[in-house]
Design an enzyme around this catalytic site. Structure first.
Site, mmCIF file in Angstrom:
data_model
loop_
_atom_site.group_PDB
_atom_site.id
_atom_site.type_symbol
_atom_site.label_atom_id
_atom_site.label_comp_id
_atom_site.label_asym_id
_atom_site.label_seq_id
_atom_site.Cartn_x
_atom_site.Cartn_y
_atom_site.Cartn_z
ATOM 1 N N SER A 39 58.232 61.042 36.507
ATOM 2 C CA SER A 39 57.297 62.176 36.516
ATOM 3 C C SER A 39 57.278 62.806 37.903
ATOM 4 C CB SER A 39 55.908 61.627 36.176
ATOM 5 O OG SER A 39 54.900 62.552 36.493
ATOM 6 N N TYR A 51 47.972 57.262 36.159
ATOM 7 C CA TYR A 51 49.290 57.776 35.751
ATOM 8 C C TYR A 51 50.246 57.783 36.953
ATOM 9 C CZ TYR A 51 52.551 61.047 33.418
ATOM 10 O OH TYR A 51 53.648 61.655 32.855
HETATM 11 P P1 NAP Z 1 53.744 62.986 24.032
HETATM 12 O O1 NAP Z 1 54.043 64.291 23.376
HETATM 13 O O2 NAP Z 1 52.336 62.545 24.167
HETATM 14 O O3 NAP Z 1 54.578 61.806 23.305
HETATM 15 C C1 NAP Z 1 54.416 60.473 23.672
HETATM 16 C C2 NAP Z 1 55.205 59.566 22.772
HETATM 17 O O4 NAP Z 1 54.982 58.205 23.168
HETATM 18 C C3 NAP Z 1 54.807 59.669 21.331
HETATM 19 O O5 NAP Z 1 55.968 59.589 20.529
HETATM 20 C C4 NAP Z 1 53.914 58.440 21.097
HETATM 21 O O6 NAP Z 1 53.966 58.082 19.737
HETATM 22 C C5 NAP Z 1 54.584 57.428 22.033
HETATM 23 N N1 NAP Z 1 53.745 56.338 22.491
HETATM 24 C C6 NAP Z 1 52.604 56.409 23.241
HETATM 25 N N2 NAP Z 1 52.113 55.181 23.495
HETATM 26 C C7 NAP Z 1 52.966 54.298 22.908
HETATM 27 C C8 NAP Z 1 53.007 52.881 22.821
HETATM 28 N N3 NAP Z 1 52.073 52.091 23.375
HETATM 29 N N4 NAP Z 1 54.046 52.311 22.140
HETATM 30 C C9 NAP Z 1 54.983 53.085 21.553
HETATM 31 N N5 NAP Z 1 55.001 54.423 21.605
HETATM 32 C C10 NAP Z 1 53.997 55.031 22.265
HETATM 33 O O7 NAP Z 1 54.342 62.967 25.505
HETATM 34 P P2 NAP Z 1 55.579 63.738 26.142
HETATM 35 O O8 NAP Z 1 55.056 64.875 26.904
HETATM 36 O O9 NAP Z 1 56.663 63.929 25.154
HETATM 37 O O10 NAP Z 1 55.994 62.642 27.214
HETATM 38 C C11 NAP Z 1 56.971 61.665 26.992
HETATM 39 C C12 NAP Z 1 57.184 60.892 28.285
HETATM 40 O O11 NAP Z 1 57.518 61.788 29.325
HETATM 41 C C13 NAP Z 1 55.934 60.145 28.768
HETATM 42 O O12 NAP Z 1 56.315 58.952 29.388
HETATM 43 C C14 NAP Z 1 55.348 61.118 29.781
HETATM 44 O O13 NAP Z 1 54.527 60.488 30.708
HETATM 45 C C15 NAP Z 1 56.597 61.649 30.399
HETATM 46 N N6 NAP Z 1 56.445 62.933 31.084
HETATM 47 C C16 NAP Z 1 55.902 64.012 30.453
HETATM 48 C C17 NAP Z 1 55.840 65.222 31.130
HETATM 49 C C18 NAP Z 1 55.256 66.458 30.529
HETATM 50 O O14 NAP Z 1 55.010 67.411 31.289
HETATM 51 N N7 NAP Z 1 55.032 66.539 29.222
HETATM 52 C C19 NAP Z 1 56.329 65.310 32.419
HETATM 53 C C20 NAP Z 1 56.854 64.182 33.030
HETATM 54 C C21 NAP Z 1 56.925 62.999 32.349
HETATM 55 P P3 NAP Z 1 52.677 57.515 18.943
HETATM 56 O O15 NAP Z 1 51.510 58.355 19.375
HETATM 57 O O16 NAP Z 1 52.965 57.583 17.509
HETATM 58 O O17 NAP Z 1 52.608 56.103 19.404
HETATM 59 C C1 GCO Z 2 49.134 66.231 34.873
HETATM 60 C C2 GCO Z 2 50.324 66.275 33.979
HETATM 61 C C3 GCO Z 2 51.549 65.637 34.623
HETATM 62 C C4 GCO Z 2 52.772 65.803 33.737
HETATM 63 C C5 GCO Z 2 54.053 65.265 34.243
HETATM 64 C C6 GCO Z 2 54.512 65.917 35.475
HETATM 65 O O1 GCO Z 2 48.025 66.091 34.369
HETATM 66 O O2 GCO Z 2 49.319 66.409 36.080
HETATM 67 O O3 GCO Z 2 50.091 65.768 32.716
HETATM 68 O O4 GCO Z 2 51.309 64.391 35.093
HETATM 69 O O5 GCO Z 2 52.540 65.324 32.456
HETATM 70 O O6 GCO Z 2 54.111 63.874 34.282
HETATM 71 O O7 GCO Z 2 55.797 65.519 35.778
#
Ligand code: NAP
Ligand code: GCO
Length: 266
Positions: free
Chosen positions: A147, A160
């Site tokens: 992240s 986080y």
């Molecule tokens: P999201 O839309 O909330 O999806 C999260 C996924 O993780 C869902 O498929 C959820 O499925 C699963 N999950 C959550 N807790 C779990 C557990 N204990 N065991 C198994 N599965 C679990 O999030 P996203 O934005 O796609 O993010 C995916 C990853 O990228 C995360 O690690 C997030 O921190 C990271 N990330 C996101 C962003 C962003 O801006 N969106 C940026 C940087 C990093 P269920 O709810 O069915 O369990």
């Molecule tokens: C926040 C956001 C971020 C993103 C992501 C950034 O509240 O600042 O949710 O943490 O999800 O991980 O890379």
């Protein structure tokens, strides 16, 4: 040399945790597009069913499992099932993750622990279950989804940021410990990506205006937009493929330039 062959994932088995929707789904789609067989997991039956339909619509032959990444017994059982159903896992994408946005002084210890448990302990548990198969096979690729918060802090995301900072170091440690066995462990550090996790930061305000965070993040991003899950596909295929065999312990930030930028001058 046919350089494109180096990016092929033909015959590989990939596990994408949290691959039911969002970034995980896009990663799985990318790996499948490059030839990999896909296994994914999530916690809810409903999400699993919807995802299976969506994979089918995209002509992706994915296998879904209900499994919580924080539960070691469930994870071990899932990995055994994948080995029986598809074969030994060549590629692991540790994507499952949650966030809780709460000012630190108001955050319950239980909530802090839960975030660290899913976002940091989960990747450890899954990698621990998958690495023995990779050692047997003589190669493996682990991609941890880090992240901006692996490098930066901000108000309300202490748990986080702690987890994602830790995940960066777990990445470097797996690379250090298993690099000699031809296992590469790298991270992808997405910028701000439009998914359900960040939807609360984009909610339209009562007066019809954009959420202040929405404008803030666009101003902080040289690309001047939110990222999409598709923006991460190329990085996923690269880090899962032979093309990155001498890249280990690296975090590839796919952030539209956020980490390079000091911010707009007033
Ligand atoms: P999201 O839309 O909330 O999806 C999260 C996924 O993780 C869902 O498929 C959820 O499925 C699963 N999950 C959550 N807790 C779990 C557990 N204990 N065991 C198994 N599965 C679990 O999030 P996203 O934005 O796609 O993010 C995916 C990853 O990228 C995360 O690690 C997030 O921190 C990271 N990330 C996101 C962003 C962003 O801006 N969106 C940026 C940087 C990093 P269920 O709810 O069915 O369990
Ligand atoms: C926040 C956001 C971020 C993103 C992501 C950034 O509240 O600042 O949710 O943490 O999800 O991980 O890379």
């Amino acid at each position: 040399m046919d350089i494109l062959k180096k990016f092929s994932l033909e015959g590989k088995v990939a596990l994408v945790t949290g691959g039911a929707y969002g970034i995980g789904f896009a990663m799985a789609e990318a790996l499948a597009g490059a030839g990999a067989k896909i296994a994914f997991n999530c916690r809810s039956e409903k999400h699993l069913e919807t995802a299976m339909k969506e994979y089918k619509e995209k002509n992706i032959d994915a296998k879904g499992y209900i499994c919580d990444v924080t539960e070691e017994v469930q994870v071990k059982t899932m990995v055994e099932s994948i080995e029986n159903d598809l074969g030994i896992i060549d590629i692991l994408v540790n994507n499952a993750g949650i966030i809780k946005r709460t000012p630190m002084l108001e955050m319950a210890v239980e909530d802090f622990t839960q975030v660290v448990s899913v976002d940091l302990v989960g990747p450890f548990v899954v990698a621990k279950a998958v690495i023995p198969g990779m050692l047997k096979k003589g190669h493996g690729k682990i991609i941890n989804i880090c992240s901006m918060m692996s490098e930066l802090g901000r108000e309300t995301v202490s748990a986080y940021a702690s987890a994602k900072g830790g995940l960066k170091m777990l990445t470097k440690n797996i690379a250090s410990e298993y690099g000699q066995y031809n296992i590469q462990c790298n991270g992808i550090g997405p910028g701000y990506i439009a998914t359900s996790q960040t939807a609360p930061l984009r909610i339209i305000q009562e007066d019809g205006s954009k959420h202040p965070f929405d404008n803030f993040i666009i101003g902080k991003t040289p690309a001047a937009r939110w990222g999409t899950p598709e923006d991460l596909m190329g990085a996923a295929v690269y880090l899962a493929s032979e093309a990155s065999d001498f890249v280990n312990g690296h975090i590839l930030y796919v952030d539209g330039g956020i980490l390079a930028y000091i911010g707009k001058q007033p």
